[in-house]
Design a protein around this motif. Sequence first.
Motif, PDB file in Angstrom:
ATOM      1  N   ARG A  20      40.780  25.130  38.288  1.00  0.00           N
ATOM      2  CA  ARG A  20      39.883  24.854  37.155  1.00  0.00           C
ATOM      3  C   ARG A  20      39.245  26.129  36.619  1.00  0.00           C
ATOM      4  O   ARG A  20      39.022  26.248  35.416  1.00  0.00           O
ATOM      5  CB  ARG A  20      38.792  23.865  37.578  1.00  0.00           C
ATOM      6  N   ARG A  21      38.935  27.079  37.514  1.00  0.00           N
ATOM      7  CA  ARG A  21      38.422  28.373  37.072  1.00  0.00           C
ATOM      8  C   ARG A  21      39.276  29.472  37.674  1.00  0.00           C
ATOM      9  O   ARG A  21      39.615  29.417  38.856  1.00  0.00           O
ATOM     10  CB  ARG A  21      36.959  28.587  37.477  1.00  0.00           C
ATOM     11  N   ARG A  59      39.925  33.819  37.695  1.00  0.00           N
ATOM     12  CA  ARG A  59      39.527  35.188  37.346  1.00  0.00           C
ATOM     13  C   ARG A  59      40.641  36.128  37.775  1.00  0.00           C
ATOM     14  O   ARG A  59      41.011  36.158  38.957  1.00  0.00           O
ATOM     15  CB  ARG A  59      38.210  35.576  38.020  1.00  0.00           C
ATOM     16  N   GLY A  94      40.953  24.600  27.481  1.00  0.00           N
ATOM     17  CA  GLY A  94      40.304  25.619  28.288  1.00  0.00           C
ATOM     18  C   GLY A  94      39.487  26.582  27.448  1.00  0.00           C
ATOM     19  O   GLY A  94      39.417  26.478  26.220  1.00  0.00           O
ATOM     20  N   SER A 102      38.466  31.001  27.453  1.00  0.00           N
ATOM     21  CA  SER A 102      38.898  32.279  28.021  1.00  0.00           C
ATOM     22  C   SER A 102      37.979  33.400  27.576  1.00  0.00           C
ATOM     23  O   SER A 102      37.336  33.340  26.525  1.00  0.00           O
ATOM     24  CB  SER A 102      40.340  32.595  27.603  1.00  0.00           C
ATOM     25  N   ASP A 123      38.568  35.931  32.462  1.00  0.00           N
ATOM     26  CA  ASP A 123      38.032  34.655  32.928  1.00  0.00           C
ATOM     27  C   ASP A 123      38.657  33.517  32.140  1.00  0.00           C
ATOM     28  O   ASP A 123      38.717  33.579  30.901  1.00  0.00           O
ATOM     29  CB  ASP A 123      36.512  34.601  32.753  1.00  0.00           C
ATOM     30  N   LYS A 165      38.714  29.042  32.111  1.00  0.00           N
ATOM     31  CA  LYS A 165      38.280  27.760  32.653  1.00  0.00           C
ATOM     32  C   LYS A 165      39.094  26.666  31.980  1.00  0.00           C
ATOM     33  O   LYS A 165      39.365  26.726  30.777  1.00  0.00           O
ATOM     34  CB  LYS A 165      36.780  27.533  32.395  1.00  0.00           C
TER      35      LYS A 165
END
Length: 230
Positions: A140-141, A143, A162, A164, A197, A199
């Motif tokens: 889900r997340r 990095r 999502g 970004s 990043d 999500k």
Amino acid sequence: MEDIIVRRSSGITLLGGGKVRPDELTESLKHCPFLVAADGGATFAVSMGHIPEAVVGDMDSLPDEVAAAIPADRIHAIAEQDSTDFDKALRSISAPLVLGVGFLGGRVDHQLANLNVLVRRAETACILLGRRDVIFAAPRRLRLDLQGGSRVSLFPMSPVQGRSKGLQWPIDGLEMAPGARIGTSNRVCEGHSGPVDMKFDGPGMLVILPRAALRQAISALVPLSGDVHG
């Protein structure tokens, strides 16, 4: 509940029956030192002097002479034909990380089936190594510590949205789905400082990175260590 055949606190290299170069297996074992073969993947393992800790599959691709070189209690036949050998093996092992070698680069239908398994078994942190790419199902997340200009391809296997930070083309607000909008050939912004990043609002997104980004992919899925020796 699935039956776990091999449980390890360190990483597992899962070897499939596709084409594998010796250096690919060697690299994978440096990160994930325990070797499990999916059916015919045992043939290459034995030819390289490795005896798998387990062989899992329907055994329709395991030659008798290879089976004879492996202790009988390490061979685990799963007879049902409703799943692939990759699926049978992946659901039968438990480890903080699985590196899959020999599952990309062959027949397209086989590769698609393996990618389907990746997203259906997303609770297992698994990265498939190909000649040019590494592929995994996004949590889900996510990095990723990547350099500016590095390729980041996103391919949805189910409808997913999502957000970004650090991508040249942000995915914020996009409704991505197979047969609709996808996100291949995106890249890290030049000059971006800090990790990329992302999500996602649900499961189903595949992340495809250059092969050179294997260590970064491992660190993203197993944040405490670039190697998984447990």
